[in-house]
Design an enzyme around this catalytic site. Structure first.
Site, mmCIF file in Angstrom:
data_model
loop_
_atom_site.group_PDB
_atom_site.id
_atom_site.type_symbol
_atom_site.label_atom_id
_atom_site.label_comp_id
_atom_site.label_asym_id
_atom_site.label_seq_id
_atom_site.Cartn_x
_atom_site.Cartn_y
_atom_site.Cartn_z
ATOM 1 N N TYR A 269 45.153 101.097 40.477
ATOM 2 C CA TYR A 269 44.629 100.008 39.663
ATOM 3 C C TYR A 269 43.369 100.405 38.907
ATOM 4 C CZ TYR A 269 47.619 96.272 41.494
ATOM 5 O OH TYR A 269 48.672 95.465 41.798
ATOM 6 N N ASP B 272 58.078 102.805 52.266
ATOM 7 C CA ASP B 272 59.478 102.387 52.067
ATOM 8 C C ASP B 272 60.063 101.833 53.365
ATOM 9 O OD1 ASP B 272 59.220 104.978 53.047
ATOM 10 O OD2 ASP B 272 60.953 105.786 51.977
ATOM 11 N N ASP C 131 49.824 95.309 47.203
ATOM 12 C CA ASP C 131 50.271 94.311 46.229
ATOM 13 C C ASP C 131 51.751 94.004 46.455
ATOM 14 O OD1 ASP C 131 50.242 92.675 43.886
ATOM 15 O OD2 ASP C 131 51.239 94.307 42.817
ATOM 16 N N ASP D 222 53.602 90.481 48.597
ATOM 17 C CA ASP D 222 54.572 89.532 48.024
ATOM 18 C C ASP D 222 55.798 89.436 48.928
ATOM 19 O OD1 ASP D 222 53.096 88.876 45.788
ATOM 20 O OD2 ASP D 222 54.775 89.150 44.403
HETATM 21 C C1 IPM Z 1 47.728 89.943 43.122
HETATM 22 C C2 IPM Z 1 48.227 89.956 41.712
HETATM 23 C C3 IPM Z 1 47.310 90.842 40.877
HETATM 24 C C4 IPM Z 1 47.344 92.219 41.492
HETATM 25 C C5 IPM Z 1 47.657 90.860 39.376
HETATM 26 C C6 IPM Z 1 47.653 89.472 38.796
HETATM 27 C C7 IPM Z 1 46.763 91.782 38.606
HETATM 28 O O1 IPM Z 1 49.547 90.381 41.655
HETATM 29 O O2 IPM Z 1 46.589 89.490 43.339
HETATM 30 O O3 IPM Z 1 48.467 90.368 44.005
HETATM 31 O O4 IPM Z 1 48.249 93.005 41.185
HETATM 32 O O5 IPM Z 1 46.449 92.528 42.277
HETATM 33 MG MG MG Z 2 50.439 90.702 43.537
#
Ligand code: IPM
Ligand code: MG
Length: 360
Positions: free
Chosen positions: A146, A227, A251, A255
């Protein structure tokens, strides 16, 4: 206690969910005798509309003057919003990355917990959801891909893009310590996730994490390739306590972890630096498709406010009260659309906030 709280309502559903979190905080203030002073801060699309850039010096300065920041969500629909016609460094997400860096928020805590009441919403096989799970992803937030050097150029007529993944031992050590510190207060297990079979940055990551582990003999450390971890999260999430990982892996895995809880609308997060300051936000995005329709689930933001009370202000009783109120509302069968199942009562954003506030 007198608390100075910066508020970033943000974009999409952000303003609606933050409004409900403030409602709950105000209830806590009244019940427990605190005073919360709010300062509205602009970030992301709202900042672009007002100032042409997603993050201003002024927002950074104001945030630094607060004890903590509570955020809704930022960003819009990449296909239709004019914000995405700007160059990448001027888009809403750049503001979020910018404030994380400016405030040195290197430790991102993302708990993923399966509520007993929401087991029906869990997309995993029933024998897996019945076992339940309660894990926390400790994601490094100010390094790695990042924030590494990046460029796009044409080399000998061929379009070429480069992103750099770099970590030094200090960055690894400080996030590893955070993971172990929190594991000590939980089930005392850290699983460090990397790609050490391929990446140098992961090989260093693994070495430094092992060094840190020496200082925590009571915590059990394991390593897992990313993975495999993606697979284990859907096969047997109950095996995890604290997952420690770098920025990009965190990240993606967060999710996934949130979705297996049934709804990303339930999960809070905290981004911390080496002081008591923190930025607290739901793990989900700004959901522009349902913005302004009273359909968003405010629970993740309300639980983020509880995290803020716990981590920045050491108000554990108050944080417990918010979490208990959320649980009670779920037990009573109230649901927003995203977590609705047969036999429950579907309510909107505002009503959900009222129900939780009333139970404090
Ligand atoms: C998160 C989001 C952010 C990230 C984006 C919006 C830049 O996906 O906070 O997980 O990738 O960190
Ligand atoms: Mg994210």
């Amino acid at each position: 206690m007198n608390c100075r709280i910066g508020v970033i309502s943000g974009d999409g559903i952000g303003p609606e969910i933050v409004r409900e979190a403030r409602k709950v905080l105000d209830r806590v203030a009244g019940k427990f005798g605190h005073s919360f002073d709010y300062t509205e801060l602009l970030l992301g699309g709202a900042s672009i509309d007002a100032h042409g850039v997603p993050l201003t010096e002024e927002t950074v300065r104001q945030a630094k003057a607060c004890d903590a920041v509570l955020m809704g969500s930022i960003g819009g629909d990449a296909k239709t919003s004019p914000w995405y016609r700007l160059e990448p460094s001027k888009r809403p997400e750049a503001g979020l990355l910018g404030i994380r860096k400016a405030l040195n928020l290197f430790a991102n805590l993302r708990p993923a917990y399966l509520y007993r009441e929401l087991r029906g919403a869990c997309p995993l096989r029933e024998d897996i959801s019945e076992a339940g799970f309660d894990l926390l992803i400790m994601r490094e937030l100010t390094g790695g891909l990042y924030f590494g050097e990046r460029k796009t150029e044409v080399i000998d007529g061929v379009r070429t893009a480069v992103d750099t993944l770099s970590y030094n031992e200090h960055e690894i050590r400080r996030i590893a310590k955070r993971a172990f510190d929190i594991a000590v207060k939980r089930r005392k297990k850290v699983c460090s996730v990397d790609k050490a079979n391929v990446l140098d940055s992961s090989r260093l990551w693994r070495k430094v994490v092992e060094e840190v582990a020496q200082e925590y003999p009571q915590v059990e450390l394991s390593h897992m390739y990313v993975d495999n971890c993606a697979m284990q999260l859907v096969m047997n999430p109950a095996q995890f306590d604290v997952i420690l990982t770098e920025n990009m892996f965190g990240d993606i895995l967060s999710d996934e972890a949130s979705m297996v809880t049934g709804s990303i609308g339930m999960l809070s997060s905290a981004s911390l630096n080496d002081t008591k300051f923190g930025l607290y936000e739901p793990s989900h995005g700004s959901a522009p498709d349902i913005a302004g329709q009273d359909r968003a689930n405010p629970i993740a933001t309300i639980l983020s406010a509880a995290m803020m009370l716990r981590y920045t202000f050491d108000l554990d009783r108050e944080a417990d009260a918010i979490e208990a109120a959320v649980r009670q509302v779920l037990q009573e069968g109230w649901r927003t659309g995203d977590i609705f199942s047969e036999g429950c009562t579907c309510v909107g954003t505002v009503r959900m906030g009222d129900l939780i506030a009333e139970r404090i």
